[in-house]
Scaffold this motif. Structure first.
Motif, PDB file in Angstrom:
ATOM      1  N   THR A   1       1.129 -25.674 -37.873  1.00 16.65           N
ATOM      2  CA  THR A   1       0.734 -27.040 -37.566  1.00 16.65           C
ATOM      3  C   THR A   1      -0.228 -27.536 -38.645  1.00 16.65           C
ATOM      4  N   ASP A   2      -0.936 -28.592 -38.365  1.00 14.65           N
ATOM      5  CA  ASP A   2      -1.834 -29.208 -39.349  1.00 14.65           C
ATOM      6  C   ASP A   2      -2.818 -28.176 -39.915  1.00 14.65           C
ATOM      7  N   GLY A   3      -2.855 -28.053 -41.241  1.00 21.11           N
ATOM      8  CA  GLY A   3      -3.776 -27.132 -41.892  1.00 21.11           C
ATOM      9  C   GLY A   3      -3.246 -25.736 -42.105  1.00 21.11           C
TER      10      GLY A   3
ATOM     11  N   GLU B   1      -0.584 -24.795 -44.006  1.00 21.52           N
ATOM     12  CA  GLU B   1       0.272 -24.644 -45.181  1.00 21.52           C
ATOM     13  C   GLU B   1       0.025 -23.322 -45.899  1.00 21.52           C
TER      14      GLU B   1
ATOM     15  N   LEU C   1       6.440 -26.937 -40.536  1.00 21.06           N
ATOM     16  CA  LEU C   1       5.142 -27.535 -40.233  1.00 21.06           C
ATOM     17  C   LEU C   1       5.393 -28.682 -39.267  1.00 21.06           C
TER      18      LEU C   1
ATOM     19  N   ALA D   1       2.379 -32.666 -36.196  1.00 22.94           N
ATOM     20  CA  ALA D   1       0.925 -32.838 -36.194  1.00 22.94           C
ATOM     21  C   ALA D   1       0.365 -32.753 -37.613  1.00 22.94           C
ATOM     22  N   ALA D   2       1.103 -32.119 -38.517  1.00 23.80           N
ATOM     23  CA  ALA D   2       0.699 -32.036 -39.922  1.00 23.80           C
ATOM     24  C   ALA D   2       1.206 -33.273 -40.658  1.00 23.80           C
ATOM     25  N   PRO D   3       0.412 -33.850 -41.539  1.00 21.09           N
ATOM     26  CA  PRO D   3       0.862 -35.023 -42.293  1.00 21.09           C
ATOM     27  C   PRO D   3       1.991 -34.670 -43.256  1.00 21.09           C
ATOM     28  N   GLU D   4       2.756 -35.670 -43.643  1.00 21.03           N
ATOM     29  CA  GLU D   4       3.900 -35.470 -44.529  1.00 21.03           C
ATOM     30  C   GLU D   4       3.492 -34.848 -45.852  1.00 21.03           C
TER      31      GLU D   4
ATOM     32  N   GLN E   1       1.432 -32.485 -46.393  1.00 21.96           N
ATOM     33  CA  GLN E   1       1.400 -31.031 -46.293  1.00 21.96           C
ATOM     34  C   GLN E   1       2.806 -30.438 -46.358  1.00 21.96           C
ATOM     35  N   ARG E   2       3.789 -31.109 -45.771  1.00 19.18           N
ATOM     36  CA  ARG E   2       5.158 -30.612 -45.849  1.00 19.18           C
ATOM     37  C   ARG E   2       5.680 -30.661 -47.277  1.00 19.18           C
TER      38      ARG E   2
ATOM     39  N   LYS F   1       1.083 -37.641 -31.846  1.00 19.13           N
ATOM     40  CA  LYS F   1       0.688 -36.564 -30.945  1.00 19.13           C
ATOM     41  C   LYS F   1      -0.105 -37.100 -29.764  1.00 19.13           C
TER      42      LYS F   1
END
Length: 411
Positions: A78-80, A82, A103, A106-109, A111-112, A226
Motif C-alpha cells: 500500500t502507500d509507502g 514501494e 500497489l 491507497a498509494a498515489p500513481e 509510486q506505481r 479510500k
C-alpha cells in the motif's frame, strides 16, 4: 545445455524418499482404499527412519518425472511500500517463477510509476521478462472484502501471464522469506501439483460474532477514494447450505484450484463470493470455505500456509528476538516485519546469503549477481538447495504424514 539439471547430495537419496513417502500418503489417502493404510504406515516408518540429510551440494539430475515447478507470486503493498516490495521481490526472485507487484489505490500513481521504473532498471528482470507491475490497481482493505477482490484480480492476471506455473503464492509487503527459492522449488518438486496449503479451521468460536454474523459494506468496491468500512446494525444467521471455515489470508494455492475459482463452470465459487462480499476480512475465510465445501478439492487441503507469524499478539511484529523460533519452525515465509527491521538484515545474511540491494542468487546464475545483473547465466532448472530445504522438508513431511494430513483436514 542438454537435458535438465538439478542439485543432489552425495549423502544418498533419503530426503527424496521422505518426500516421496509423504506424497504417496497424500495420493493414497485421497484415491485408494482405506484398507491399505495400515501397510502404508509400515512403509512410512521405514522410509522416514533413515538418517541422511536432504541438503544438496553437487549437481545431478532428479529422478525422471520430478520437474522443477514454477511459482506465481502476487506481492502486494500500500502507500509507502514501494521500497519494501522491491526488497521482497529481490529476496524471492527466481527466473522460473512469475511475479506480479500490486500497489493498491491507497498509494498515489507516482509510486506505481516509480515501482515500474525500478523493475525496468534491473537487467535480470528485463532478460527473464517474468516480473510485472499491476497498472490498474485496486483498493485492498483487509477489514473488508476489497482485499479478496484484489487477490482474485491478481490471480486472474497471473493465469493470463504465465502458462506453466504450478502454485500461486500471495505475499504482503510485511512478509519475508526464510529460505532461498532453490530450497522451496527443490522441495516442491516432489509434491503433487494439486496440493493447497491453507491454514483453516471449522471451529469458528469467537469469529461467529465478530467476523461472520456482522454485515459490512466495503467502499473500496465502488468508491475511487479510500473510505472506512461501514458496519450495519443488523446481523445475519450463519448459512446451512455449506459449512464456514476461517483461517489466514496467506495461501499457497494450486493452479488447478485457481482455474476452478475463476474459470470453473460450477457455481459454488461465485455463490460464496457473493456471500462473503459483506463479511469482515473475507480474504481470510473465502478460500478455506470454498476448498472444504468442494468435493473436487477438499481432499487436497494441507492445514498449513507454510508461514511463521508473531506469537506476541500485543506487538504483532517479528523482531530479532524471534529469530530462533522462526528459523526452527521450518516455515518458508514469516511476517509481519517492520520496514527495514534488523531481523530482515539478519535473514539476508544468515539464511539467504543475499547481499544488501542485490537479487537472490541460486543455481540459475553460474557467476555473480551484482547491480541487478548475472555475470554468467546458467539454467533456471539447476537448483542449489541448502539447509532451508531440510527445514522445509521436515515441516512438509510432518503435515503430509498419515497421522496429521487427514486428521487436520477440513475439521
Amino acid at each position: 545445455m542438454a537435458g535438465k539439471l538439478w542439485s543432489f547430495s552425495r549423502e544418498g537419496n533419503n530426503g527424496v524418499r521422505r518426500l516421496l513417502a509423504a506424497s504417496i500418503f497424500f495420493f493414497l489417502s485421497v484415491f485408494l482404499f482405506l484398507s491399505l493404510l495400515p501397510s502404508l504406515k509400515f512403509l512410512a516408518s521405514l522410509s522416514l527412519s533413515a538418517g541422511a540429510s536432504v541438503i544438496r551440494s553437487s549437481s545431478s539430475p532428479l529422478p525422471s518425472g520430478f520437474p522443477v515447478p514454477s511459482l506465481a507470486y502476487l506481492i502486494s503493498g500500500t502507500d509507502g511500500d514501494e521500497e519494501r516490495l522491491i526488497r521482497l521481490l529481490f529476496a524471492v526472485y527466481h527466473p522460473r517463477n512469475v511475479y506480479l507487484l500490486h500497489l493498491d489505490l491507497a498509494a498515489p500513481e507516482e509510486q506505481r510509476r516509480a515501482l515500474a521504473d525500478s523493475v525496468r532498471a534491473v537487467r535480470v528482470f528485463r532478460s527473464a521478462r517474468n516480473v510485472h507491475v499491476m497498472g490498474k490497481a485496486d483498493f485492498a482493505d483487509p477489514r473488508g472484502s476489497s482485499a479478496l477482490s484484489a487477490v482474485l484480480h491478481g490471480a486472474a492476471v497471473l493465469l493470463r501471464l504465465g502458462v506453466s506455473w504450478d502454485w500461486f503464492v500471495n505475499l504482503d509487503a510485511s512478509e519475508y522469506p526464510l529460505m532461498t527459492q532453490d530450497d522451496i522449488l527443490h522441495i516442491f518438486s516432489f509434491l503433487p501439483r494439486d496440493l493447497n496449503f491453507v491454514r483453516h479451521s471449522g471451529h469458528i468460536g469467537w469469529r461467529e460474532s465478530r467476523r461472520l454474523k456482522p454485515i459490512i459494506v466495503d467502499p473500496g468496491l465502488y468508491h475511487s477514494s479510500k473510505r472506512d468500512v461501514m458496519y450495519a446494525t443488523q446481523k445475519r444467521e450463519l448459512p446451512n447450505a455449506y459449512r464456514l471455515f476461517s483461517g489466514s489470508g496467506s495461501v499457497i494455492l494450486s493452479r488447478r484450484f485457481l482455474d476452478y475459482c475463476i474459470l470453473g463452470i460450477e457455481n459454488l465459487p461465485r455463490t460464496l463470493l457473493m456471500y462473503y462480499a459483506n463479511i469482515p476480512s473475507s480474504h481470510s475465510n473465502y478460500f478455506q470455505t470454498l476448498l472444504c465445501n468442494s468435493a473436487k478439492f477438499s481432499g487436497s487441503v494441507v492445514n498449513s500456509d507454510l508461514r511463521y507469524t508473531s506469537q506476541n499478539w500485543s506487538m504483532g511484529v517479528l523482531t530479532v528476538a524471534d529469530i530462533g523460533e522462526l528459523t526452527q519452525s521450518g516455515a518458508a515465509f514469516a511476517g509481519r516485519f517492520e520496514m527495514n527491521s534488523p531481523a530482515l538484515d539478519w535473514i539476508d545474511r544468515k539464511l539467504l546469503n543475499r547481499q544488501q540491494g542485490e537479487i537472490l542468487s541460486g543455481g540459475w546464475c553460474l557467476g555473480k549477481v551484482t547491480e541487478g545483473s548475472c555475470s554468467v547465466w546458467g539454467s533456471p532448472e539447476v537448483l542449489n538447495p541448502g539447509r532451508g530445504a531440510q527445514r522445509l522438508e521436515n515441516l512438509v513431511v510432518d503435515h503430509l504424514s498419515d497421522d496429521s494430513f487427514l486428521s487436520n483436514q477440513c475439521k
